[in-house]
Design a protein around this motif. Structure first.
Motif, PDB file in Angstrom:
ATOM      1  N   ASP A 142       0.824  -1.197   0.000  1.00  0.00           N
ATOM      2  CA  ASP A 142       0.000   0.000   0.000  1.00  0.00           C
ATOM      3  C   ASP A 142       0.858   1.247   0.000  1.00  0.00           C
ATOM      4  O   ASP A 142       2.032   1.250   0.407  1.00  0.00           O
ATOM      5  N   ALA A 143       0.237   2.313  -0.469  1.00  0.00           N
ATOM      6  CA  ALA A 143       0.889   3.621  -0.455  1.00  0.00           C
ATOM      7  C   ALA A 143       0.793   4.210   0.943  1.00  0.00           C
ATOM      8  O   ALA A 143      -0.266   4.173   1.574  1.00  0.00           O
ATOM      9  N   VAL A 144       1.932   4.765   1.452  1.00  0.00           N
ATOM     10  CA  VAL A 144       1.970   5.333   2.801  1.00  0.00           C
ATOM     11  C   VAL A 144       2.635   6.698   2.723  1.00  0.00           C
ATOM     12  O   VAL A 144       3.661   6.867   2.037  1.00  0.00           O
ATOM     13  N   LEU A 145       2.013   7.660   3.436  1.00  0.00           N
ATOM     14  CA  LEU A 145       2.667   8.958   3.601  1.00  0.00           C
ATOM     15  C   LEU A 145       2.257   9.507   4.948  1.00  0.00           C
ATOM     16  O   LEU A 145       1.268   9.047   5.530  1.00  0.00           O
ATOM     17  N   SER A 146       3.043  10.467   5.443  1.00  0.00           N
ATOM     18  CA  SER A 146       2.698  11.094   6.714  1.00  0.00           C
ATOM     19  C   SER A 146       2.741  12.593   6.532  1.00  0.00           C
ATOM     20  O   SER A 146       3.499  13.117   5.707  1.00  0.00           O
ATOM     21  N   VAL A 147       1.897  13.285   7.294  1.00  0.00           N
ATOM     22  CA  VAL A 147       1.840  14.740   7.254  1.00  0.00           C
ATOM     23  C   VAL A 147       1.887  15.268   8.669  1.00  0.00           C
ATOM     24  O   VAL A 147       1.483  14.580   9.629  1.00  0.00           O
ATOM     25  N   ASP A 148       2.385  16.497   8.784  1.00  0.00           N
ATOM     26  CA  ASP A 148       2.419  17.098  10.129  1.00  0.00           C
ATOM     27  C   ASP A 148       1.118  17.836  10.367  1.00  0.00           C
ATOM     28  O   ASP A 148       0.175  17.763   9.560  1.00  0.00           O
ATOM     29  N   SER A 149       1.076  18.562  11.458  1.00  0.00           N
ATOM     30  CA  SER A 149      -0.165  19.248  11.832  1.00  0.00           C
ATOM     31  C   SER A 149      -0.522  20.351  10.859  1.00  0.00           C
ATOM     32  O   SER A 149      -1.667  20.808  10.825  1.00  0.00           O
ATOM     33  N   ALA A 150       0.463  20.806  10.027  1.00  0.00           N
ATOM     34  CA  ALA A 150       0.181  21.827   9.023  1.00  0.00           C
ATOM     35  C   ALA A 150      -0.136  21.197   7.678  1.00  0.00           C
ATOM     36  O   ALA A 150      -0.166  21.880   6.659  1.00  0.00           O
ATOM     37  N   TRP A 151      -0.341  19.877   7.620  1.00  0.00           N
ATOM     38  CA  TRP A 151      -0.705  19.113   6.431  1.00  0.00           C
ATOM     39  C   TRP A 151       0.438  19.045   5.402  1.00  0.00           C
ATOM     40  O   TRP A 151       0.193  18.824   4.231  1.00  0.00           O
ATOM     41  N   ILE A 152       1.675  19.216   5.893  1.00  0.00           N
ATOM     42  CA  ILE A 152       2.845  19.123   5.029  1.00  0.00           C
ATOM     43  C   ILE A 152       3.383  17.711   5.080  1.00  0.00           C
ATOM     44  O   ILE A 152       3.516  17.109   6.152  1.00  0.00           O
ATOM     45  N   CYS A 153       3.663  17.156   3.885  1.00  0.00           N
ATOM     46  CA  CYS A 153       4.151  15.776   3.803  1.00  0.00           C
ATOM     47  C   CYS A 153       5.557  15.699   4.400  1.00  0.00           C
ATOM     48  O   CYS A 153       6.463  16.447   3.988  1.00  0.00           O
ATOM     49  N   THR A 154       5.704  14.747   5.332  1.00  0.00           N
ATOM     50  CA  THR A 154       7.019  14.544   5.958  1.00  0.00           C
ATOM     51  C   THR A 154       7.629  13.224   5.505  1.00  0.00           C
ATOM     52  O   THR A 154       8.831  13.009   5.699  1.00  0.00           O
ATOM     53  N   TYR A 155       6.807  12.329   4.910  1.00  0.00           N
ATOM     54  CA  TYR A 155       7.332  11.043   4.406  1.00  0.00           C
ATOM     55  C   TYR A 155       6.350  10.521   3.354  1.00  0.00           C
ATOM     56  O   TYR A 155       5.132  10.673   3.466  1.00  0.00           O
ATOM     57  N   ILE A 156       6.900   9.853   2.330  1.00  0.00           N
ATOM     58  CA  ILE A 156       6.079   9.200   1.308  1.00  0.00           C
ATOM     59  C   ILE A 156       6.865   8.014   0.768  1.00  0.00           C
ATOM     60  O   ILE A 156       8.058   8.132   0.489  1.00  0.00           O
ATOM     61  N   ASN A 157       6.242   6.826   0.658  1.00  0.00           N
ATOM     62  CA  ASN A 157       6.950   5.654   0.142  1.00  0.00           C
ATOM     63  C   ASN A 157       6.802   5.562  -1.376  1.00  0.00           C
ATOM     64  O   ASN A 157       5.958   6.259  -1.975  1.00  0.00           O
ATOM     65  N   PRO A 158       7.629   4.774  -2.014  1.00  0.00           N
ATOM     66  CA  PRO A 158       7.583   4.702  -3.475  1.00  0.00           C
ATOM     67  C   PRO A 158       6.215   4.283  -4.016  1.00  0.00           C
ATOM     68  O   PRO A 158       5.782   4.716  -5.100  1.00  0.00           O
ATOM     69  N   GLN A 159       5.522   3.381  -3.259  1.00  0.00           N
ATOM     70  CA  GLN A 159       4.207   2.941  -3.721  1.00  0.00           C
ATOM     71  C   GLN A 159       3.231   4.120  -3.823  1.00  0.00           C
ATOM     72  O   GLN A 159       2.405   4.201  -4.735  1.00  0.00           O
ATOM     73  N   ALA A 160       3.337   5.051  -2.884  1.00  0.00           N
ATOM     74  CA  ALA A 160       2.468   6.225  -2.913  1.00  0.00           C
ATOM     75  C   ALA A 160       2.820   7.111  -4.081  1.00  0.00           C
ATOM     76  O   ALA A 160       1.949   7.688  -4.743  1.00  0.00           O
ATOM     77  N   THR A 161       4.144   7.219  -4.355  1.00  0.00           N
ATOM     78  CA  THR A 161       4.566   8.041  -5.498  1.00  0.00           C
ATOM     79  C   THR A 161       3.980   7.481  -6.797  1.00  0.00           C
ATOM     80  O   THR A 161       3.478   8.218  -7.649  1.00  0.00           O
ATOM     81  N   THR A 162       4.056   6.159  -6.910  1.00  0.00           N
ATOM     82  CA  THR A 162       3.522   5.522  -8.125  1.00  0.00           C
ATOM     83  C   THR A 162       2.005   5.661  -8.196  1.00  0.00           C
ATOM     84  O   THR A 162       1.430   5.992  -9.251  1.00  0.00           O
ATOM     85  N   LEU A 163       1.336   5.355  -7.087  1.00  0.00           N
ATOM     86  CA  LEU A 163      -0.134   5.379  -7.064  1.00  0.00           C
ATOM     87  C   LEU A 163      -0.666   6.767  -7.405  1.00  0.00           C
ATOM     88  O   LEU A 163      -1.630   6.906  -8.173  1.00  0.00           O
ATOM     89  N   LEU A 164      -0.011   7.801  -6.849  1.00  0.00           N
ATOM     90  CA  LEU A 164      -0.500   9.162  -7.035  1.00  0.00           C
ATOM     91  C   LEU A 164       0.090   9.826  -8.265  1.00  0.00           C
ATOM     92  O   LEU A 164      -0.174  11.008  -8.512  1.00  0.00           O
ATOM     93  N   ALA A 165       0.902   9.045  -9.024  1.00  0.00           N
ATOM     94  CA  ALA A 165       1.506   9.568 -10.265  1.00  0.00           C
ATOM     95  C   ALA A 165       2.341  10.812  -9.995  1.00  0.00           C
ATOM     96  O   ALA A 165       2.248  11.832 -10.701  1.00  0.00           O
TER      97      ALA A 165
END
Length: 826
Positions: free
Chosen positions: A19-42
């Protein structure tokens, strides 16, 4: 394990997840994203970290989805939801969990599952819709709506293979331009197109843009520029392919197993629904056709004017069967005459007339309408393309006329009556593919009825002329003539002599039920086939006078021996019948007089017999007394004794004999006296008789009960004798009664008036009632009651001469009732 090792391990685990995984902080800024998420979200391989969630996943900002993310952040609670990422054409499942400084987001592609779920629902919807659709049009519309909605197709068509398998016809569409539909109206089965391939191979075709371009170059202009992919599915039913379903897509696409399963199932259900709808449509169409044909027959037979029949025919066809319709009849010159024309749009009628005038058909031609006329075989042209119009036009002007006439589908059927061709009926539709085999069969059936109606109208016009000639002949005959149809009895002819013979003008009655009587000879001929010859009938003319007519009637048979007309004739024999009636009346009167005289003679003979007996019996007694007492007187005188006593006895005997002789003379006179019949008031006459009797009733008290008495027709003198005898007897035989009572009343029963005289006297034995009315018949001795037995015989004779009767009822000691009758109006 150091923190760096832990982080490295965690990163490895996250990148190993499917699965695609990413994390965001309290300001909704991405702090991590895995390759599957990059592919899934193009997304690019680098640069995602540091961007906001709303940039990375634009669909997260749609209403409802954004609220899910916000609640997870604010409530610090895990959330799970699905949403559609339109830019990616994907359904995503989101699992959001709080972490110390923001959220972790796990995304999974659930498009296939959602598609399967949607397609299952669409298939259920299709099942319901296809089973609910009654007509073919409803079934096709439901299949195209559901197929396009479930797969994202922008257009679609349904086509049906012709029974002979040579071509496939368009029967329903959605989303295409009319120009393309005209190109696809009919496709030869030998052509290489996706639809013909799918039908011939009985296999579905799922084609992307490359396959469409490379495998089917012949499509060319027949394919819309918008079409980038297509699904073409055969429609199998009952072991054969009956047609095809084709869907077009405006984007290139891959076909999932779920897509293929869904469309295959949809096409199978569509095929069965089409067959069922086709049967339903056939039944509905046949019912409509039968109703239409019944109405057509009614209209066509409503008139016998040929021109009106022709107009009825073309206006029946338009708009029910065609946009315009012409009816052409042959001329001796070999050309067709345009006998009738109708158009659904009156404004275009003149353009069609110009076309017919510029391009006239000939009945002796070996093509088109001429061939139909000569061979009596119909012509069906389901589709006429522009190429066909070009081939049929010899100039640009003719081509313009053909186009203006909007000839896109044509039926030409012959009008045949018996073995003769009467003309041709042409049906034209502006819709390509409008006509098929069922329409041709229906048009032939209508043409058959139209031909019959036209032939009947022509025959009717001819018969009308012959009928006028026949009526002219009938009007010259001195004999009344009626002509009626069999079996209805409808009068179709009658001559002027009817009024002369019957005294009534001829009436064209509609049925035998309208006849004055079912016993009329013509009615018997119609109902039973009876032949009547010279039956005498008495009729009453319009002036109320009686007429006598000899009526005859007989059926007229056709060549098969079946009656189709009935004819009656009447001859006035009034003068002859009246002469015969006068002769018969004279004979009847003469015979009645002879019978009356004979009855009188018989009665006189009977009375003479009784008189002879009476004379020999009753008159002998006083004579014997006179002889006996005369002898005694002689001896008394010889001996010197007093003879006065014997002389007294002789006188009494002589007086008695004189009275008897007087009564006999009166009886004889009453039987010979001429009757003087007048109206007699019985009440007045009875009062007179009572006054006459009162002089002979000194010291007697009699209770008279007299009811209402009518007036009667009788001889007053003789009727007085009847009442004197009856009332005199009542007075005489009530003498022994202390309280005498005499009752007189009358009864009327319509044919006679009966007068009753009832007393409470001594009565008589009923066994001797018939003897009372004989001459000199007595039931009591002369020493008891005076009288000589002539009175009641006189009563009977008088009443009998009046046409009445007399009778008596009694019992000894119970009084007696004497009754006599007189005819009413005598």
């Amino acid at each position: 394990m150091s923190s760096s090792d832990t982080l490295s391990l965690l990163t490895h685990l996250l990148e190993s997840l499917p699965d695609a995984v990413l994390s965001v902080d309290s300001a909704w800024i991405c702090t991590y994203i895995n390759p599957q998420a990059t592919t899934l979200l193009a997304l690019p391989e680098k640069g995602a970290v540091g961007r906001s969630l709303w940039e990375l996943v634009p669909a997260a900002q749609t209403p409802g989805v954004r609220e899910e993310y916000m609640q997870a952040m604010q409530q610090r609670a895990a959330r799970k939801f699905e949403f559609y990422a339109s830019a990616l054409h994907l359904w995503l499942e989101a699992r959001v969990a709080p972490q110390p400084e923001g959220l972790s987001v796990m995304l999974r592609d659930v498009t296939a599952r959602r598609s399967d779920d949607d397609q299952r629902q669409h298939l259920l919807n299709a099942t319901h819709a296809l089973s609910s659709g009654a007509s073919e049009a409803e079934v096709i519309a439901a299949a195209l709506d559901i197929g396009a909605g479930a797969t994202g197709a922008y257009a679609g068509v349904v086509m049906r293979v012709r029974p002979d398998g040579t071509s496939i016809d368009l029967i329903g569409s959605r989303g295409y331009s009319q120009d393309l539909l005209n190109r696809w109206a009919t496709l030869p089965m030998q052509d290489v197109f996706p639809i013909t391939d799918a039908v011939r191979s009985n296999r579905p075709l799922f084609l992307g843009l490359q396959a469409l371009t490379e495998q089917y170059p012949a499509l060319g202009a027949a394919r819309s520029d918008r079409t980038c992919a297509a699904a073409v599915l055969p429609l199998p039913a009952h072991g054969q392919v009956i047609g095809a379903l084709a869907l077009s897509f405006d984007h290139d696409r891959a076909w999932t197993p779920g897509d293929q399963t869904f469309l295959t199932s949809l096409s199978a259900q569509l095929a069965l629904a089409l067959e069922r709808a086709r049967s339903h449509d056939a039944e509905v169409r046949r019912a409509e056709q039968l109703t239409f044909l019944a109405r057509a027959s009614e209209l066509l037979t409503a008139t016998h004017a040929p021109k009106e029949v022709l107009e009825h025919i073309v206006h029946l066809v338009v708009p029910r069967l065609s946009d315009w319709c012409s009816l052409q009849l042959p001329l001796p010159s070999g050309e067709f005459e345009l006998a009738a024309l109708a158009h659904v749009d009156p404004a275009k009628l003149e353009a069609v007339r110009r076309y017919e005038a510029r391009l006239p058909a000939r009945w002796d031609d070996d093509r088109g309408a001429g061939k139909v006329f000569q061979t009596q075989r119909p012509l069906l042209m389901p589709v006429l393309k522009d190429d066909d119009l070009l081939a049929g036009a010899s100039s640009s002007e003719e081509l313009a006329m053909l186009r203006a006439a909007e000839i896109r589908s044509v039926i030409v059927v012959p009008l045949v009556a018996g073995t003769a061709s009467l003309g041709v009926l042409t049906l034209v539709s502006a819709t390509s593919g409008r006509y098929g085999d069922s329409d041709l069969a229906f048009a032939q059936e209508l043409a058959g009825r139209a031909a019959s109606a036209l032939e009947n109208a022509r025959l009717a016009a001819h018969l009308q002329q012959e009928r006028a000639q026949l009526l002219a002949i009938l009007d010259q005959l001195p004999v009344a003539v009626w002509v009626a149809e069999v079996p209805s009895g409808r009068m179709i002819a009658g001559n002027r002599a009817i009024a002369q013979v019957t005294g009534h003008a001829y009436q064209p009655l509609e049925s035998v039920a309208d006849y004055a009587t079912a016993e009329w000879p013509l009615a018997r001929t119609l109902l039973n086939g009876e032949v009547v010859e010279n039956e005498l009938r008495q009729l009453t003319d319009s002036g109320g006078e009686a007429r006598f007519v000899h009526l005859s009637s007989a059926p007229i048979l056709d060549e098969r021996g079946t009656a189709f007309l009935a004819v009656a004739t009447g001859v006035d024999v009034t003068e002859r019948v009246r002469a015969e009636q006068a002769a018969q009346a004279f004979n009847v009167t003469l015979e009645a007089r002879v019978q009356e005289r004979t009855a009188q003679l018989e009665q006189l003979n009977a009375e003479l017999d009784a008189f002879s007996y009476s004379v020999s019996h009753d008159l002998r007694t006083p004579v014997r007394h006179m002889q006996s007492f005369a002898g005694l007187l002689r001896r008394a005188l010889d001996s010197g004794r007093d003879g006065a006593k014997y002389l007294d006895m002789i006188e009494r005997a002589a007086a008695r004999m004189s009275a008897m002789i007087d009564d006999l003379l009166a009886f004889s006179k009453s039987s010979q006296q001429q009757l003087q019949i007048v109206t007699v008031d019985l009440t007045a006459l009875l009062t007179e008789v009572r006054l006459d009797l009162a002089a002979d009733l000194p010291g007697r008290q009699i209770q008279w009960q007299i009811g209402p008495l009518p007036t009667v027709r009788a001889d007053p003198g003789l009727l007085r004798q009847v009442l004197v005898n009856l009332l005199g007897n009542a007075v005489k035989y009530t003498r022994p009664t202390d309280h005498a009572s005499i009752r007189i009343w009358a009864e009327e029963n319509g044919t006679e008036t009966v007068i009753h005289v009832e007393d409470n006297g001594i009565g008589f034995d009923p066994a001797s009632a018939q003897k009372l009315f004989g001459v000199f018949q007595r039931l009591h001795h002369a020493s008891e009651f005076e009288g000589n037995g002539i009175g009641l015989a006189n009563v009977k004779g008088i009443v009998t001469r009046h046409g009445g009767r007399v009778w008596a009822m009694s019992s000894p000691g119970m009084g007696a009732t004497f009754s006599f009758s007189l005819p009413s109006g005598a």
